[in-house]
Scaffold this active site. Structure first.
Site, PDB file in Angstrom:
ATOM      1  N   CYS A  35       0.835  -1.198   0.000  1.00 24.00           N
ATOM      2  CA  CYS A  35       0.000   0.000   0.000  1.00 24.00           C
ATOM      3  C   CYS A  35       0.877   1.257   0.000  1.00 24.00           C
ATOM      4  O   CYS A  35       1.472   1.593  -1.019  1.00 24.00           O
ATOM      5  CB  CYS A  35      -0.975  -0.036   1.180  1.00 24.00           C
ATOM      6  N   HIS A  57      -3.282  -5.578   1.295  1.00 31.03           N
ATOM      7  CA  HIS A  57      -2.502  -5.795   2.511  1.00 31.03           C
ATOM      8  C   HIS A  57      -2.405  -7.277   2.877  1.00 31.03           C
ATOM      9  O   HIS A  57      -3.233  -7.788   3.630  1.00 31.03           O
ATOM     10  CB  HIS A  57      -3.150  -5.057   3.689  1.00 31.03           C
ATOM     11  N   GLU A  95      -0.496  -8.691   4.960  1.00 30.80           N
ATOM     12  CA  GLU A  95      -0.254  -8.889   6.398  1.00 30.80           C
ATOM     13  C   GLU A  95      -1.547  -9.000   7.188  1.00 30.80           C
ATOM     14  O   GLU A  95      -1.535  -9.447   8.340  1.00 30.80           O
ATOM     15  CB  GLU A  95       0.626  -7.760   6.956  1.00 30.80           C
TER      16      GLU A  95
END
Length: 234
Positions: free
Chosen positions: A87, A196, A198
């Site tokens: 991002c 994202h 994660e």
């Protein structure tokens, strides 16, 4: 000995701790790196996390791209170290000219937050080698300036050389040209994407799947891919 993956924290980073947690879940050692330092602390790979570095003044990622530690990050990337930009980190990679093109305000002028379907277009990078070419995955997306742009010549090169790493599937959430969600460099060690990974690494905290709510862990393979690329079994 675990591979050491550094996560750079800039003023305004929001997802640095999440990235550190994802690295640990993958079996690596997360190393906190500070934007104002010139020391990569001997890490084997680097993650530039999401957030609003330096408040997104000027353009998202523009100030972070010239922060002190980025001199070392750029040198390491050019020497072949795996570097992932997530991002805002993708925006930093573009502003640092480690990846081509630019990222602008979403076409609908609104912040978008959704579990996003992606197609893996390049499964041979340091961050995607545990995916299958053409595989569809679901990764959370949250951004206001995620519209990918590039001139026609750059787009032709990206498509012709297989440098599109991920493409949006089902819906284009931000107006990105050619539905581009992420890129890789020619060497395959530098990857940037707007979604994202994660946030999709641990059962109970990821996207919904057909099996159960919040069970999606497609993002974990980004980090285990990096461990494989640097010679550490996940």
């Amino acid at each position: 000995m675990s591979a050491r993956i550094g996560v750079v924290t800039f003023p305004g980073s929001l997802d640095d701790r999440d990235a550190q947690r994802a690295i640990r879940l993958a079996g690596g050692e997360a190393v906190a790196l500070w934007h104002a330092d010139h020391d990569l602390q001997g890490v084997d790979a680097i993650v530039l996390p999401g957030g609003f570095s330096y408040g997104d003044y000027l353009r998202p990622g523009a100030i972070a791209a010239v922060s002190p530690i980025m001199a070392e990050v750029i040198d390491a990337a050019n020497a072949g170290m795996p570097v992932l930009g997530i991002c805002n980190g993708f925006q930093v990679l573009v502003e640092a000219h480690l990846l081509p093109g630019g990222l602008i305000r979403n076409a609908h002028q609104q912040f978008v937050r959704r579990d996003q379907r992606l197609v893996v277009e390049n499964a041979s990078t340091d961050w995607t080698n545990e995916f299958e070419q053409g595989e569809e995955i679901v990764i959370p997306l949250k951004n206001g300036d995620g519209g990918y742009i590039a001139d026609d010549e750059t787009l032709k090169r990206l498509e012709g050389e297989g440098l599109v790493a991920f493409r949006y599937a089902g819906v284009n959430p931000n107006g990105s040209l050619n539905d581009i969600a992420g890129l890789t460099n020619e060497r395959g060690n530098v990857v940037g994407l707007m979604p994202h990974p994660e946030h999709a690494t641990e059962p109970g905290f990821g996207p919904n799947t057909s099996e159960r709510m919040r069970s999606g862990v497609d993002g974990l393979r980004f980090f285990t891919s990096a461990l494989s690329a640097i010679g550490v079994a996940a």
